[in-house]
Design an enzyme around this catalytic site. Sequence first.
Site, PDB file in Angstrom:
ATOM      1  N   THR A 145       0.848  -1.202   0.000  1.00  0.00           N
ATOM      2  CA  THR A 145       0.000   0.000   0.000  1.00  0.00           C
ATOM      3  C   THR A 145       0.876   1.242   0.000  1.00  0.00           C
ATOM      4  O   THR A 145       0.694   2.155  -0.818  1.00  0.00           O
ATOM      5  CB  THR A 145      -0.929   0.005   1.236  1.00  0.00           C
ATOM      6  OG1 THR A 145      -1.777  -1.144   1.178  1.00  0.00           O
ATOM      7  CG2 THR A 145      -1.782   1.267   1.284  1.00  0.00           C
ATOM      8  N   ALA A 184       5.634  -8.263   1.963  1.00  0.00           N
ATOM      9  CA  ALA A 184       6.163  -9.508   2.531  1.00  0.00           C
ATOM     10  C   ALA A 184       5.059 -10.499   2.898  1.00  0.00           C
ATOM     11  O   ALA A 184       5.229 -11.705   2.743  1.00  0.00           O
ATOM     12  CB  ALA A 184       7.005  -9.194   3.768  1.00  0.00           C
ATOM     13  N   THR A 226      13.163   4.807  11.290  1.00  0.00           N
ATOM     14  CA  THR A 226      14.106   3.767  11.700  1.00  0.00           C
ATOM     15  C   THR A 226      13.748   2.455  11.014  1.00  0.00           C
ATOM     16  O   THR A 226      12.589   2.038  11.029  1.00  0.00           O
ATOM     17  CB  THR A 226      14.051   3.585  13.234  1.00  0.00           C
ATOM     18  OG1 THR A 226      14.375   4.833  13.838  1.00  0.00           O
ATOM     19  CG2 THR A 226      15.016   2.509  13.690  1.00  0.00           C
ATOM     20  N   CYS A 236     -10.031  -6.794   0.951  1.00  0.00           N
ATOM     21  CA  CYS A 236     -10.107  -5.344   1.060  1.00  0.00           C
ATOM     22  C   CYS A 236     -11.524  -4.869   0.808  1.00  0.00           C
ATOM     23  O   CYS A 236     -12.028  -3.991   1.473  1.00  0.00           O
ATOM     24  CB  CYS A 236      -9.138  -4.703   0.082  1.00  0.00           C
ATOM     25  SG  CYS A 236      -7.528  -5.474   0.202  1.00  0.00           S
TER      26      CYS A 236
HETATM   27  C1  PLP Z   1      -2.187  -7.070  -0.593  1.00  0.00           C
HETATM   28  C2  PLP Z   1      -2.024  -6.191  -1.755  1.00  0.00           C
HETATM   29  C3  PLP Z   1      -1.637  -4.854  -1.613  1.00  0.00           C
HETATM   30  C4  PLP Z   1      -1.430  -4.226  -0.276  1.00  0.00           C
HETATM   31  O1  PLP Z   1      -0.277  -4.722   0.351  1.00  0.00           O
HETATM   32  P1  PLP Z   1      -0.018  -4.440   1.899  1.00  0.00           P
HETATM   33  O2  PLP Z   1       1.396  -4.890   2.101  1.00  0.00           O
HETATM   34  O3  PLP Z   1      -1.015  -5.261   2.647  1.00  0.00           O
HETATM   35  O4  PLP Z   1      -0.176  -2.983   2.135  1.00  0.00           O
HETATM   36  C5  PLP Z   1      -1.491  -4.107  -2.753  1.00  0.00           C
HETATM   37  N1  PLP Z   1      -1.710  -4.620  -3.968  1.00  0.00           N
HETATM   38  C6  PLP Z   1      -2.084  -5.889  -4.145  1.00  0.00           C
HETATM   39  C7  PLP Z   1      -2.297  -6.410  -5.521  1.00  0.00           C
HETATM   40  C8  PLP Z   1      -2.253  -6.718  -3.048  1.00  0.00           C
HETATM   41  O5  PLP Z   1      -2.658  -7.972  -3.230  1.00  0.00           O
END
Ligand code: PLP
Length: 386
Positions: free
Chosen positions: A77, A205, A244, A328
Amino acid sequence: MNKRPLYFDYAATTPVDERVIQVMIDCLGFNANFGNPASSSHAFGQQARQTVEQARRQVAGLVGAQAEQIVWTSGATESNNLAIKGVAQARGMTGGHVITSQIEHKATLDTARQLQEAGIAVTYLVPDAEGLISVEALGEALRDDTFLVSLMLVNNELGTLNDIPAIGARVREHGALFHVDAAQGAGKVVIDLARWPVDLMSFSAHKLYGPKGIGALYVGPRAQQKVLAQIHGGGHEGGLRSGTLATHQIAGMGSAFALAAESFAEESAVIVALRERLLEQLGSIPGVRLNGSATQRIPHTLSLTFNEGEFNAAALSAGIAFSATSACNSASNAPSHVLQALGHDARSAARTIRLSLGRFTTEQDIDQAVQLIRTALTSAPAFWTV
Ligand SMILES: *Cc1c(COP(=O)(O)O)cnc(C)c1O
């Protein structure tokens, strides 16, 4: 303890691999590697810095990048925000044109809306019937003032795989910067940033057996000096992202990406076999449809619509942890924007589930899941039918 449902939601998040957990623990306590990686004047800081730089090489290694092109963030994100807002702000956040698609993750769509608020024009490409973005559609949308194109590698709801090298070649011909959200693709398809015409790429990750709250943004040579920091204070990460460095999170992400590189071939073959087992058994249920391309996809993520008979998603979720749309969207309870873009109406969207497979899925899980789906299709009282 209540029996937990079968886990079929790896696309929402994955458990942290036990080997990764150990690497993270080694960065926490007083007798461990707890120093601040910015404390360059003593051994504690120097050891932490070494761990951070090793992790940077591990992340870069999985995707064909150079270590110094990887910037740590809090997740995909933030990486998407940094890439999209960062590029727009570096040009003064006024005017110009950005291209993305209707079926991006909300982290991209909501960020694109922010650009629109500031008066930047945004085109949302419509996917084809297979859920893919075509080079032609992109080519038609490009304008003289297009300065950024942002598209995902793998769609989180459908598992469909865009032809990023071909799309990127078209973007490069034009001259705009190309950002790719690869949160669902890393470790599942081969990514080669040394060759791919991509300028910025987002990673997370926790979609790949690492911890939540850590991610990275690849910043390639053409994007240097063209991204403005979103978080200020201390000038960490070459001034692109202050704060940090979270050694344990970073070490965890590095370890998770290294494990993915190591087990890629073997693990892909296992997932393909599990997917075949699932589709074969589901094939005998009338009216089941796989959404999105059957061939241009990763095997892990399957979006299935049950067109015939009664369908009780609520009963099914007691036995299987799956996503009704995407994790989401589930928070907002709105019908999936991805399914809408593919032409599903509300009824059809409500009869669609996303099953995503991963490292710990077993043949037994698949067989039990199919049984539960069969039951859900026959046991629904009439008022459940949608
Ligand atoms: C999960 C996801 C995100 C968001 O990642 P986060 O590390 O949870 O903020 C963005 N783009 C896609 C395609 C995802 O599947």
